[in-house]
Design an enzyme around this catalytic site. Sequence first.
Site, PDB file in Angstrom:
ATOM      1  N   HIS A  59     -11.032 -14.311  20.551  1.00 35.03           N
ATOM      2  CA  HIS A  59     -10.659 -13.325  21.581  1.00 35.03           C
ATOM      3  C   HIS A  59     -11.631 -12.141  21.564  1.00 35.03           C
ATOM      4  O   HIS A  59     -12.020 -11.632  22.617  1.00 35.03           O
ATOM      5  CB  HIS A  59      -9.246 -12.793  21.329  1.00 35.03           C
ATOM      6  CG  HIS A  59      -8.176 -13.839  21.377  1.00 35.03           C
ATOM      7  ND1 HIS A  59      -7.532 -14.295  20.258  1.00 35.03           N
ATOM      8  CD2 HIS A  59      -7.630 -14.507  22.416  1.00 35.03           C
ATOM      9  CE1 HIS A  59      -6.630 -15.194  20.595  1.00 35.03           C
ATOM     10  NE2 HIS A  59      -6.671 -15.353  21.894  1.00 35.03           N
ATOM     11  N   GLU A  64     -11.209 -13.714  16.165  1.00 37.56           N
ATOM     12  CA  GLU A  64     -12.591 -13.430  16.582  1.00 37.56           C
ATOM     13  C   GLU A  64     -12.991 -14.137  17.879  1.00 37.56           C
ATOM     14  O   GLU A  64     -13.920 -13.717  18.558  1.00 37.56           O
ATOM     15  CB  GLU A  64     -13.563 -13.795  15.468  1.00 37.56           C
ATOM     16  CG  GLU A  64     -13.552 -12.760  14.353  1.00 37.56           C
ATOM     17  CD  GLU A  64     -14.100 -13.313  13.062  1.00 37.56           C
ATOM     18  OE1 GLU A  64     -15.181 -13.916  13.086  1.00 37.56           O
ATOM     19  OE2 GLU A  64     -13.428 -13.163  12.018  1.00 37.56           O
ATOM     20  N   GLN A 115       4.520 -21.362  30.417  1.00 37.50           N
ATOM     21  CA  GLN A 115       3.546 -22.404  30.077  1.00 37.50           C
ATOM     22  C   GLN A 115       3.955 -23.211  28.834  1.00 37.50           C
ATOM     23  O   GLN A 115       3.200 -24.040  28.365  1.00 37.50           O
ATOM     24  CB  GLN A 115       2.145 -21.816  29.919  1.00 37.50           C
ATOM     25  CG  GLN A 115       1.939 -20.913  28.723  1.00 37.50           C
ATOM     26  CD  GLN A 115       0.581 -20.212  28.778  1.00 37.50           C
ATOM     27  OE1 GLN A 115       0.349 -19.312  29.587  1.00 37.50           O
ATOM     28  NE2 GLN A 115      -0.342 -20.634  27.929  1.00 37.50           N
ATOM     29  N   TYR A 166      -1.881 -12.275  19.133  1.00 37.32           N
ATOM     30  CA  TYR A 166      -2.250 -12.794  17.817  1.00 37.32           C
ATOM     31  C   TYR A 166      -3.752 -13.074  17.797  1.00 37.32           C
ATOM     32  O   TYR A 166      -4.225 -14.180  17.527  1.00 37.32           O
ATOM     33  CB  TYR A 166      -1.431 -14.024  17.406  1.00 37.32           C
ATOM     34  CG  TYR A 166      -1.173 -13.997  15.920  1.00 37.32           C
ATOM     35  CD1 TYR A 166      -0.285 -13.079  15.378  1.00 37.32           C
ATOM     36  CD2 TYR A 166      -1.856 -14.833  15.058  1.00 37.32           C
ATOM     37  CE1 TYR A 166      -0.083 -12.991  14.013  1.00 37.32           C
ATOM     38  CE2 TYR A 166      -1.668 -14.754  13.689  1.00 37.32           C
ATOM     39  CZ  TYR A 166      -0.773 -13.826  13.169  1.00 37.32           C
ATOM     40  OH  TYR A 166      -0.586 -13.750  11.825  1.00 37.32           O
TER      41      TYR A 166
HETATM   42  O1  PAF Z   1      -5.388 -19.119  26.862  1.00 40.75           O
HETATM   43  C1  PAF Z   1      -4.356 -18.420  26.740  1.00 40.75           C
HETATM   44  O2  PAF Z   1      -4.165 -17.705  25.767  1.00 40.75           O
HETATM   45  C2  PAF Z   1      -3.298 -18.467  27.836  1.00 40.75           C
HETATM   46  O3  PAF Z   1      -3.149 -19.758  28.327  1.00 40.75           O
HETATM   47  C3  PAF Z   1      -3.540 -17.461  28.969  1.00 40.75           C
HETATM   48  C4  PAF Z   1      -4.813 -17.782  29.739  1.00 40.75           C
HETATM   49  C5  PAF Z   1      -3.621 -16.061  28.398  1.00 40.75           C
HETATM   50  C6  PAF Z   1      -2.375 -17.508  29.966  1.00 40.75           C
HETATM   51  O4  PAF Z   1      -1.166 -17.196  29.364  1.00 40.75           O
END
Ligand code: PAF
Length: 284
Positions: free
Chosen positions: A37, A35, A61, A32
Amino acid sequence: MIAASTIQEVREQVAQWKRAGLTVGLVPTMGYLHEGHASLVDKAREMCGKVIASDFVNPTQFGPNEDLEAYPRDFDRDCALLEAHGCDLVFHPSVEEMYAPNAATYVEILDEMPKQLCGKTRPIHFRGVCTVVSKLFNIVQPDYAFFGQKDAQQLAIIRRMVRDLSFGVQIVACPIVRESDGLAKSSRNTYLNPEERQAALCLSKAVFAGQAAAEEGQRDAKALLKLMTGIIEAEPLARIDYVSAVDGETMLPADELTDGVLVAMAVYIGKTRLIDNFIVGGLK
Ligand code: PAF
């Protein structure tokens, strides 16, 4: 851009690139993409011969009452963004590819660091992050890995894990990317209705006020946090999880706002939990 869904495909492609003498950068994501990322991919593109992004909503997580099922997903849109920013390979594994049904091995930092800030309300979160990021490092064997400063505690924890476990990867921190009105970009912003979206500005307002006060010489953490807390509490839709000043490496509480101290917050806007932060003296 190559789309790979198996560990084997990634390993073979990376081996080929490494034989050709290319450096490999990894941008771990849960998809998802926005900007924020894209800025990580841009940085990786600038520094590395080949860029890999992972796109995987990591179940380990998320706590039992968290938003794993609701977490937004749109792989086609993610691919379009990654391709437009010059990503060479997207790794999009299934949960079964990443975790065997009886997987029971975790990577966890056994001190106070993951128990501070977000760890207080998300007790298994950083164990899941460390486990999946270790797996990604083992699969991709990147020379560099890129993480956003918005997840400041995650970044500090990953740096610590890399040091403690001698991973041969260099961690690169990238600055927070904001909407034009200040809100830090986040995949979770999509949960906000228009009224909540407006209310969410209390986070960045508090960050900017805190930053300005620190730049003007405020050194007392308590006074600074009071100022920031007041701004958030003035917003009726906001409920504070924490607003804290901590040592930028250990995540332990800091009384004095020296350079490198992290001032971080998590705030619920309605049901959506948002985070934001700044570093006293700026990101080095
Ligand atoms: O920051 C995130 O999106 C997540 O915690 C990661 C580092 C991709 C691990 O799943």
